[in-house]
Design a protein around this motif. Structure first.
Motif, PDB file in Angstrom:
ATOM      1  N   UNK A  65      -4.802   2.085   3.831  1.00 17.48           N
ATOM      2  CA  UNK A  65      -6.112   3.014   4.450  1.00 17.48           C
ATOM      3  C   UNK A  65      -6.131   3.647   2.824  1.00 17.48           C
ATOM      4  N   UNK A  66      -7.498   2.837   2.503  1.00 14.25           N
ATOM      5  CA  UNK A  66      -8.027   3.133   0.728  1.00 14.25           C
ATOM      6  C   UNK A  66      -9.742   3.633   0.986  1.00 14.25           C
ATOM      7  N   UNK A  67      -9.547   4.126  -0.233  1.00 13.35           N
ATOM      8  CA  UNK A  67     -11.267   4.488  -0.966  1.00 13.35           C
ATOM      9  C   UNK A  67     -12.087   3.321  -1.550  1.00 13.35           C
ATOM     10  N   UNK A  68     -11.266   2.644  -2.323  1.00 13.03           N
ATOM     11  CA  UNK A  68     -10.870   1.740  -2.645  1.00 13.03           C
ATOM     12  C   UNK A  68     -11.092   0.168  -2.722  1.00 13.03           C
ATOM     13  N   UNK A  69     -11.783  -0.467  -2.792  1.00 14.15           N
ATOM     14  CA  UNK A  69     -11.632  -2.107  -2.458  1.00 14.15           C
ATOM     15  C   UNK A  69     -10.882  -3.028  -3.191  1.00 14.15           C
ATOM     16  N   UNK A  70     -10.902  -2.201  -5.084  1.00 11.64           N
ATOM     17  CA  UNK A  70      -9.900  -3.231  -5.436  1.00 11.64           C
ATOM     18  C   UNK A  70      -8.829  -3.375  -5.912  1.00 11.64           C
ATOM     19  N   UNK A  71      -8.154  -2.728  -4.358  1.00 13.03           N
ATOM     20  CA  UNK A  71      -6.493  -3.854  -4.075  1.00 13.03           C
ATOM     21  C   UNK A  71      -6.444  -4.215  -3.017  1.00 13.03           C
ATOM     22  N   UNK A  72      -7.447  -4.544  -3.204  1.00  8.61           N
ATOM     23  CA  UNK A  72      -7.190  -5.677  -1.009  1.00  8.61           C
ATOM     24  C   UNK A  72      -6.243  -7.619  -2.145  1.00  8.61           C
ATOM     25  N   UNK A  73      -6.829  -7.328  -2.827  1.00  7.52           N
ATOM     26  CA  UNK A  73      -5.520  -8.816  -3.951  1.00  7.52           C
ATOM     27  C   UNK A  73      -4.270  -8.295  -3.201  1.00  7.52           C
ATOM     28  N   UNK A  74      -3.688  -7.521  -3.981  1.00  2.00           N
ATOM     29  CA  UNK A  74      -2.524  -6.545  -3.395  1.00  2.00           C
ATOM     30  C   UNK A  74      -1.600  -7.306  -2.295  1.00  2.00           C
ATOM     31  N   UNK A  75      -2.544  -7.255  -1.414  1.00  4.05           N
ATOM     32  CA  UNK A  75      -2.520  -7.794  -0.040  1.00  4.05           C
ATOM     33  C   UNK A  75      -1.872  -7.891   0.673  1.00  4.05           C
ATOM     34  N   UNK A  76      -1.443  -9.624  -0.370  1.00  2.60           N
ATOM     35  CA  UNK A  76      -0.598 -10.702  -0.115  1.00  2.60           C
ATOM     36  C   UNK A  76       1.175 -10.264  -0.459  1.00  2.60           C
ATOM     37  N   UNK A  77       0.969  -9.386  -1.255  1.00  3.54           N
ATOM     38  CA  UNK A  77       2.089  -9.775  -2.237  1.00  3.54           C
ATOM     39  C   UNK A  77       3.310  -9.084  -0.734  1.00  3.54           C
ATOM     40  N   UNK A  78       2.282  -8.151   0.138  1.00  2.96           N
ATOM     41  CA  UNK A  78       3.352  -7.389   1.513  1.00  2.96           C
ATOM     42  C   UNK A  78       3.598  -7.638   2.314  1.00  2.96           C
ATOM     43  N   UNK A  79       1.345  -9.126   2.389  1.00  3.51           N
ATOM     44  CA  UNK A  79       1.866  -9.082   4.253  1.00  3.51           C
ATOM     45  C   UNK A  79       1.174  -8.626   4.890  1.00  3.51           C
ATOM     46  N   UNK A  80      -0.090  -7.306   4.585  1.00  2.00           N
ATOM     47  CA  UNK A  80      -0.095  -6.572   4.817  1.00  2.00           C
ATOM     48  C   UNK A  80      -0.767  -6.771   5.790  1.00  2.00           C
ATOM     49  N   UNK A  81      -1.195  -6.287   6.803  1.00  2.00           N
ATOM     50  CA  UNK A  81      -2.030  -7.103   8.480  1.00  2.00           C
ATOM     51  C   UNK A  81      -3.567  -7.185   7.956  1.00  2.00           C
ATOM     52  N   UNK A  82      -4.090  -5.813   7.188  1.00  2.00           N
ATOM     53  CA  UNK A  82      -5.650  -5.222   6.790  1.00  2.00           C
ATOM     54  C   UNK A  82      -5.199  -4.777   6.517  1.00  2.00           C
ATOM     55  N   UNK A  83      -6.670  -3.825   6.225  1.00  2.00           N
ATOM     56  CA  UNK A  83      -7.455  -3.060   4.970  1.00  2.00           C
ATOM     57  C   UNK A  83      -7.401  -2.054   5.896  1.00  2.00           C
ATOM     58  N   UNK A  84      -8.427  -0.635   5.271  1.00  2.00           N
ATOM     59  CA  UNK A  84      -9.367   0.015   6.388  1.00  2.00           C
ATOM     60  C   UNK A  84     -10.331   1.165   4.980  1.00  2.00           C
ATOM     61  N   UNK A  85     -11.288   1.300   5.342  1.00  2.00           N
ATOM     62  CA  UNK A  85     -11.814   1.690   3.430  1.00  2.00           C
ATOM     63  C   UNK A  85     -12.452   3.263   4.617  1.00  2.00           C
ATOM     64  N   UNK A  86     -12.624   4.292   3.870  1.00  2.91           N
ATOM     65  CA  UNK A  86     -12.009   5.323   4.296  1.00  2.91           C
ATOM     66  C   UNK A  86     -13.723   5.770   3.691  1.00  2.91           C
ATOM     67  N   UNK A  87     -14.874   6.433   4.674  1.00  7.87           N
ATOM     68  CA  UNK A  87     -14.067   7.215   5.830  1.00  7.87           C
ATOM     69  C   UNK A  87     -13.950   6.147   7.086  1.00  7.87           C
ATOM     70  N   UNK A  88     -12.813   6.288   7.921  1.00  6.89           N
ATOM     71  CA  UNK A  88     -12.266   5.422   8.861  1.00  6.89           C
ATOM     72  C   UNK A  88     -13.163   4.587   9.885  1.00  6.89           C
ATOM     73  N   UNK A  89     -13.684   3.450   9.949  1.00  7.78           N
ATOM     74  CA  UNK A  89     -14.502   3.635  11.101  1.00  7.78           C
ATOM     75  C   UNK A  89     -13.576   3.566  12.485  1.00  7.78           C
ATOM     76  N   UNK A  90     -13.703   4.722  14.298  1.00 14.33           N
ATOM     77  CA  UNK A  90     -12.947   4.786  14.514  1.00 14.33           C
ATOM     78  C   UNK A  90     -12.492   3.359  15.107  1.00 14.33           C
ATOM     79  N   UNK A  91     -13.786   2.783  15.323  1.00 13.93           N
ATOM     80  CA  UNK A  91     -14.094   0.975  16.199  1.00 13.93           C
ATOM     81  C   UNK A  91     -13.035   0.038  15.491  1.00 13.93           C
ATOM     82  N   UNK A  92     -13.683   0.101  13.827  1.00  8.81           N
ATOM     83  CA  UNK A  92     -12.534  -0.650  13.462  1.00  8.81           C
ATOM     84  C   UNK A  92     -11.207  -0.546  13.744  1.00  8.81           C
ATOM     85  N   UNK A  93     -10.518   1.039  13.063  1.00  8.52           N
ATOM     86  CA  UNK A  93      -9.310   0.908  13.493  1.00  8.52           C
ATOM     87  C   UNK A  93      -8.684   0.935  14.981  1.00  8.52           C
ATOM     88  N   UNK A  94      -9.412   0.992  15.757  1.00  7.38           N
ATOM     89  CA  UNK A  94      -8.608   0.062  17.283  1.00  7.38           C
ATOM     90  C   UNK A  94      -8.580  -0.969  17.272  1.00  7.38           C
TER      91      UNK A  94
END
Length: 234
Positions: free
Chosen positions: A87-116
């Protein structure tokens, strides 16, 4: 059994907000959750050493002290099955998710529907981890959680199944015999390997790396297929 969910964020307001929509999601789905919040990556890792039970980690990236990506890498050294959602306010880190097998990214402020939607996917992944692969060796029959299987390796008339935390199991089979038994997490790479996409730590042109340090060579042309398969899972 309730799902154990950790929120790691150095902003108390964000923790309160995420906890609120997490409770709404659980109530709407008829699920039970245990929510634990941590004000820093260091606080989470300290507690994790005492009690490693955790199913989903909702993790801020930019925090004072250790950042969320570094924390996730530390966690992956010991736990490859917990679902990580950044969960982040920045989109610059998305590539980092490959290294840790992140499921997804949620941008702040978090949208409830997207969160669910993302939490629904997290539960689906956790349920898949519980599927079993029955392996019959020369001396025993073993039922392995598919989520623990790192990769399968063929050599002549035998296949070695490498399972995280459980060792290696050698069976007299062809690699193709397993392709219909394994689920969508697995991809055949060339003639010799089937790899668990969710277990890959790093993907390079000529090889892939697993969290335990195991390195597998990639046959020519396999990189693009493998990379596309992982992108399609995000």
């Amino acid at each position: 059994m309730p799902y154990r969910i950790a929120i790691t964020d150095d902003n108390p307001t964000d923790i309160k907000y995420i906890s609120s929509i997490l409770q709404q999601w659980a109530s709407a789905r008829g699920l039970s959750v245990q929510i634990h919040s941590y004000p820093s990556a260091e606080a989470f890792l300290f507690q994790y050493e005492e009690d490693p039970a955790c199913d989903v980690i909702l993790l801020d990236i930019e925090m004072s002290g250790m950042d969320g990506v570094t924390m996730a890498k530390r966690l992956r050294e010991k736990n490859s099955t917990a679902v990580i959602v950044f969960i982040t306010g920045y989109s610059d880190y998305i590539a980092e998710g490959y290294d840790v097998s992140a499921l997804n990214y949620l941008m702040k402020p978090v949208d409830p529907d997207r969160f669910m939607q993302v939490m629904d996917r997290a539960v689906e992944r956790l349920c898949r981890e519980e599927r079993l692969l029955t392996v019959k060796t020369a001396n025993e029959i073993v039922r392995l959680p598919m989520g623990s299987v790192l990769f399968l390796e063929a050599a002549r008339n035998y296949v070695t199944i490498h399972a995280e935390g459980r060792g290696d199991f050698v069976v007299r089979h062809k690699l193709g015999d397993f392709e219909n038994e394994l689920d969508e997490r697995f991809l055949r790479v060339g003639r010799s390997y089937i790899v668990n996409l969710t277990k890959l730590y790093r993907i390079m042109r000529n090889e892939v790396l697993f969290p335990d340090g195991t390195v597998l060579p990639l046959p020519r042309g396999a990189y693009d297929t493998l990379n596309r398969a992982i992108i399609d899972r995000l």
